[in-house]
Write a protein that holds these residues in place. Structure first.
Motif, mmCIF file in Angstrom:
data_model
loop_
_atom_site.group_PDB
_atom_site.id
_atom_site.type_symbol
_atom_site.label_atom_id
_atom_site.label_comp_id
_atom_site.label_asym_id
_atom_site.label_seq_id
_atom_site.Cartn_x
_atom_site.Cartn_y
_atom_site.Cartn_z
ATOM 1 N N ALA A 131 0.812 -1.275 0.165
ATOM 2 C CA ALA A 131 0.038 0.005 -0.101
ATOM 3 C C ALA A 131 0.977 1.251 0.051
ATOM 4 O O ALA A 131 2.101 1.363 0.301
ATOM 5 C CB ALA A 131 -1.035 -0.093 1.100
ATOM 6 N N ALA A 132 0.443 2.307 -0.276
ATOM 7 C CA ALA A 132 1.013 3.615 -0.316
ATOM 8 C C ALA A 132 1.545 3.936 1.010
ATOM 9 O O ALA A 132 2.840 4.617 1.102
ATOM 10 C CB ALA A 132 0.306 4.904 -0.924
ATOM 11 N N ASP A 133 1.104 3.815 2.056
ATOM 12 C CA ASP A 133 1.526 4.121 3.376
ATOM 13 C C ASP A 133 2.653 3.392 3.808
ATOM 14 O O ASP A 133 3.308 3.871 4.553
ATOM 15 C CB ASP A 133 0.290 4.112 4.518
ATOM 16 N N THR A 134 2.832 2.071 3.182
ATOM 17 C CA THR A 134 3.909 1.115 3.584
ATOM 18 C C THR A 134 5.125 2.009 2.904
ATOM 19 O O THR A 134 6.330 2.286 3.452
ATOM 20 C CB THR A 134 3.914 -0.065 2.953
ATOM 21 N N LEU A 135 5.096 2.548 1.636
ATOM 22 C CA LEU A 135 6.056 3.246 0.933
ATOM 23 C C LEU A 135 6.380 4.563 2.061
ATOM 24 O O LEU A 135 7.618 4.699 2.099
ATOM 25 C CB LEU A 135 5.895 3.802 -0.396
ATOM 26 N N GLU A 136 5.604 5.224 2.155
ATOM 27 C CA GLU A 136 5.739 6.485 3.167
ATOM 28 C C GLU A 136 6.479 6.123 4.434
ATOM 29 O O GLU A 136 7.378 6.804 4.850
ATOM 30 C CB GLU A 136 4.262 7.219 3.377
ATOM 31 N N ARG A 137 5.931 4.887 4.959
ATOM 32 C CA ARG A 137 6.721 4.654 6.348
ATOM 33 C C ARG A 137 8.234 4.324 5.972
ATOM 34 O O ARG A 137 9.023 4.416 6.709
ATOM 35 C CB ARG A 137 6.057 3.683 6.855
ATOM 36 N N LEU A 138 8.639 3.557 5.003
ATOM 37 C CA LEU A 138 9.677 3.090 4.927
ATOM 38 C C LEU A 138 10.781 4.071 4.229
ATOM 39 O O LEU A 138 11.824 4.124 4.541
ATOM 40 C CB LEU A 138 9.943 1.932 3.580
ATOM 41 N N LEU A 139 10.270 5.228 3.480
ATOM 42 C CA LEU A 139 10.990 6.379 3.074
ATOM 43 C C LEU A 139 11.607 7.319 3.976
ATOM 44 O O LEU A 139 12.343 7.770 4.163
ATOM 45 C CB LEU A 139 9.983 7.141 2.051
ATOM 46 N N GLY A 140 10.553 7.388 5.021
ATOM 47 C CA GLY A 140 10.794 8.440 6.223
ATOM 48 C C GLY A 140 11.189 9.914 5.569
ATOM 49 O O GLY A 140 10.855 10.252 4.303
ATOM 50 N N PRO A 141 11.687 10.800 6.341
ATOM 51 C CA PRO A 141 12.075 12.053 5.906
ATOM 52 C C PRO A 141 13.082 12.172 4.732
ATOM 53 O O PRO A 141 14.124 11.383 4.677
ATOM 54 C CB PRO A 141 12.648 12.746 7.253
ATOM 55 N N ASP A 142 12.776 13.073 3.745
ATOM 56 C CA ASP A 142 13.418 12.991 2.934
ATOM 57 C C ASP A 142 15.018 13.628 3.022
ATOM 58 O O ASP A 142 15.991 13.109 2.381
ATOM 59 C CB ASP A 142 12.949 14.187 1.733
ATOM 60 N N ASP A 143 15.241 14.261 3.974
ATOM 61 C CA ASP A 143 16.740 14.877 4.357
ATOM 62 C C ASP A 143 17.381 13.690 4.831
ATOM 63 O O ASP A 143 18.748 13.751 4.721
ATOM 64 C CB ASP A 143 16.711 15.816 5.560
ATOM 65 N N ARG A 144 17.005 12.455 5.143
ATOM 66 C CA ARG A 144 17.626 11.352 5.340
ATOM 67 C C ARG A 144 18.513 10.719 3.962
ATOM 68 O O ARG A 144 19.610 10.490 3.983
ATOM 69 C CB ARG A 144 16.936 10.271 5.870
ATOM 70 N N TRP A 145 17.880 11.049 2.905
ATOM 71 C CA TRP A 145 18.571 10.520 1.631
ATOM 72 C C TRP A 145 19.281 11.509 1.023
ATOM 73 O O TRP A 145 20.194 11.149 0.262
ATOM 74 C CB TRP A 145 17.135 10.228 0.606
ATOM 75 N N THR A 146 19.203 12.995 1.305
ATOM 76 C CA THR A 146 19.744 13.928 0.558
ATOM 77 C C THR A 146 21.082 14.541 1.424
ATOM 78 O O THR A 146 21.403 15.578 1.175
ATOM 79 C CB THR A 146 18.769 15.168 0.326
ATOM 80 N N ASP A 147 21.520 13.814 2.294
ATOM 81 C CA ASP A 147 22.297 14.527 3.097
ATOM 82 C C ASP A 147 23.764 14.332 2.318
ATOM 83 O O ASP A 147 24.212 13.403 1.869
ATOM 84 C CB ASP A 147 22.634 13.612 4.341
ATOM 85 N N PRO A 148 24.283 15.997 2.161
ATOM 86 C CA PRO A 148 25.423 15.863 1.394
ATOM 87 C C PRO A 148 26.628 15.391 1.798
ATOM 88 O O PRO A 148 27.608 15.077 0.991
ATOM 89 C CB PRO A 148 25.468 17.228 1.302
ATOM 90 N N ALA A 149 26.481 15.160 3.182
ATOM 91 C CA ALA A 149 27.876 14.676 3.832
ATOM 92 C C ALA A 149 28.187 12.999 3.516
ATOM 93 O O ALA A 149 29.031 12.377 3.501
ATOM 94 C CB ALA A 149 27.814 14.559 5.201
ATOM 95 N N ALA A 150 27.095 12.361 2.705
ATOM 96 C CA ALA A 150 27.066 11.117 2.500
ATOM 97 C C ALA A 150 28.042 10.735 1.133
ATOM 98 O O ALA A 150 28.574 9.666 0.826
ATOM 99 C CB ALA A 150 25.702 10.491 2.091
ATOM 100 N N MET A 151 28.351 11.877 0.522
ATOM 101 C CA MET A 151 28.949 11.568 -0.510
ATOM 102 C C MET A 151 30.540 11.291 -0.442
ATOM 103 O O MET A 151 31.249 10.529 -0.956
ATOM 104 C CB MET A 151 29.087 12.825 -1.641
ATOM 105 N N MET A 152 30.958 11.954 0.681
ATOM 106 C CA MET A 152 32.332 11.597 1.337
ATOM 107 C C MET A 152 32.510 10.615 2.507
ATOM 108 O O MET A 152 33.367 10.069 2.774
ATOM 109 C CB MET A 152 33.082 13.025 1.587
ATOM 110 N N ASP A 153 31.202 10.461 2.917
ATOM 111 C CA ASP A 153 31.307 9.662 4.001
ATOM 112 C C ASP A 153 30.085 8.621 4.005
ATOM 113 O O ASP A 153 29.087 8.586 4.212
ATOM 114 C CB ASP A 153 30.958 10.609 5.381
ATOM 115 N N PRO A 154 30.389 7.320 3.392
ATOM 116 C CA PRO A 154 29.546 6.402 3.145
ATOM 117 C C PRO A 154 28.393 5.864 4.449
ATOM 118 O O PRO A 154 27.319 5.780 4.442
ATOM 119 C CB PRO A 154 30.311 5.049 2.561
#
Length: 410
Positions: A164-187
């Motif tokens: 269901a759509a709400d399952t995707l929302e729960r798994l995705l969580g906040p967008d800033d978890r995905w877009t953290d710029p520090a992840a490019m240099m720190d896996p």
């Protein structure tokens, strides 16, 4: 440097390009050796106009976010949104100034004016073909994954969907978890290998598989544009989740895989655009070349296959590549090229009375320079300009040479 190339240096126009190519291309790629120069984008715009009016081209694809590009396509095809809003929200890579470019603005304005009053089958289309990837971060898969789910939910029985759509929302969580710029240099800062991300990769694969299994029904149940857009959402969601997975990797293969995944996303978007008819593609030379790409990074040399190499392997002669080279870029400190370089040879051959771009048969040039007078590689004093590699001239079908590039007024 004495050559017999004079009779192969012609003014650049659509007719000259088509005469140079062995077959009519489905994807005609025009490279650029640097970003952010409106002189080069003006040349692109004029060539596209000629290809539209003389050769039946209907689509242009540029090195910008494929999802944001939908905003531009909606505007040029149906007038959705104001030009100002489209330039602000329809282009990615703000560091390159794509949305602020006067030449890009003129392209969008002209395409909208051309389409006014024309039937859908004759309208021009715009496509971004890059993934939703910036230099320091990748987008959250939320927009594309939920859009694909919504499309399928609107046309298929609910019990066919893997969640269901709400399952995707729960798994995705906040967008800033995905877009953290520090992840490019720190896996370790990436969420790409969390349990939630792993579950999302499986669900994205199931949604894409379901979409493909029900292709005949979906084409009949929705417009072709809606179907193509949902397919783009599926490609992009799966690509982003895979990209985030490798963002979290700590092995030496990390950057090789990230660069290869970006190229794969680009190639998928280009092949999809080519299904509509012939496309003019515009991006950096490095994304469009046929040979393997190389780059030296902090971890050492990295090698991968560019989007152009991937598409060329699929399309053969239906893919054509014109590399662009420059004589001077004085506002960037790039002065007259040394005469022993390929650019120096072309600088001498360019017609002084005609300041416009020239078109040269790249393979013939490679043959001449591979004889008694092999060219030296040019070294640019500015990191942002990538000179021609004389050993790779035959990789392209033609060279567009711009003798002098002046600073953009913007």
């Amino acid at each position: 440097m004495a050559t017999d190339l004079t009779d192969t240096v012609h003014a650049l126009d659509a007719a000259a390009v088509m005469r140079l190519l062995p077959a009519r291309p489905r994807l005609l790629a025009l490279g650029e050796p640097t970003h952010g120069e409106d002189t080069l984008l003006d040349i692109r715009n004029e060539l596209f106009r000629q290809l539209v009016e003389q050769e039946g081209f209907r689509t242009i694809a540029i090195e910008s976010d494929c999802v944001r590009g939908l905003v531009v396509d909606d505007h040029v095809t149906s007038g959705t949104g104001s030009l100002d809003d489209v330039m602000e929200h329809g282009f990615s890579h703000p560091d390159l100034g794509l949305g602020a470019s006067a030449a890009n603005r003129e392209l969008v304005r002209w395409m909208r004016a051309y389409n006014e009053g024309r039937p859908a089958s004759e309208r021009l289309r715009f496509a971004g073909f890059d993934g939703p990837l910036e230099l320091t971060a990748a987008a959250s898969p939320r927009q594309t994954l939920t859009a694909l789910h919504g499309y399928l939910a609107g046309h298929l029985d609910a019990d066919l969907l893997p969640c269901a759509a709400d399952t995707l929302e729960r798994l995705l969580g906040p967008d800033d978890r995905w877009t953290d710029p520090a992840a490019m240099m720190d896996p370790a800062r990436s969420v790409g290998r969390t349990a939630e991300a792993g579950r999302l990769r499986l669900l994205a694969g199931e949604l894409v598989a379901l979409f493909e299994e029900y292709t005949p029904h979906l084409i009949a149940a929705s417009s072709r544009d809606d179907f193509d857009r949902a397919r783009l959402y599926g490609r992009t969601a799966a690509g982003l989740l895979r990209y985030h997975y490798w963002m979290a990797d700590t092995s030496p293969a990390r950057m090789t895989r990230l660069l290869g995944l970006r190229s794969r996303m680009m190639a998928g978007n280009l092949l999809a655009a080519a299904e509509r008819g012939p496309v003019l593609v515009h991006a950096h030379n490095a994304h469009l070349q046929r040979e393997q790409s190389t780059m030296r990074m902090w971890q050492g040399p990295v090698r991968w296959w560019s989007a152009g190499a991937l598409v060329s392997a699929r399309l053969g002669e239906a893919y054509a590549f014109l590399a662009t080279a420059l004589g001077t870029l004085r506002h960037r400190g790039v002065d007259t090229p040394p005469p022993e370089t390929a650019e120096g040879l072309l600088y001498d051959l360019a017609v002084p009375a005609d300041p416009g771009p020239c078109l040269v048969d790249a393979r013939r040039l490679a043959g001449v320079l591979g004889g008694d007078t092999r060219a030296e590689p040019r070294v640019s004093p500015w990191f942002g300009y990538a000179p021609l590699d004389p050993a790779r001239l035959a990789d392209s079908d033609g060279i567009v040479f711009v003798k002098d590039v002046r600073a953009s007024s913007g």
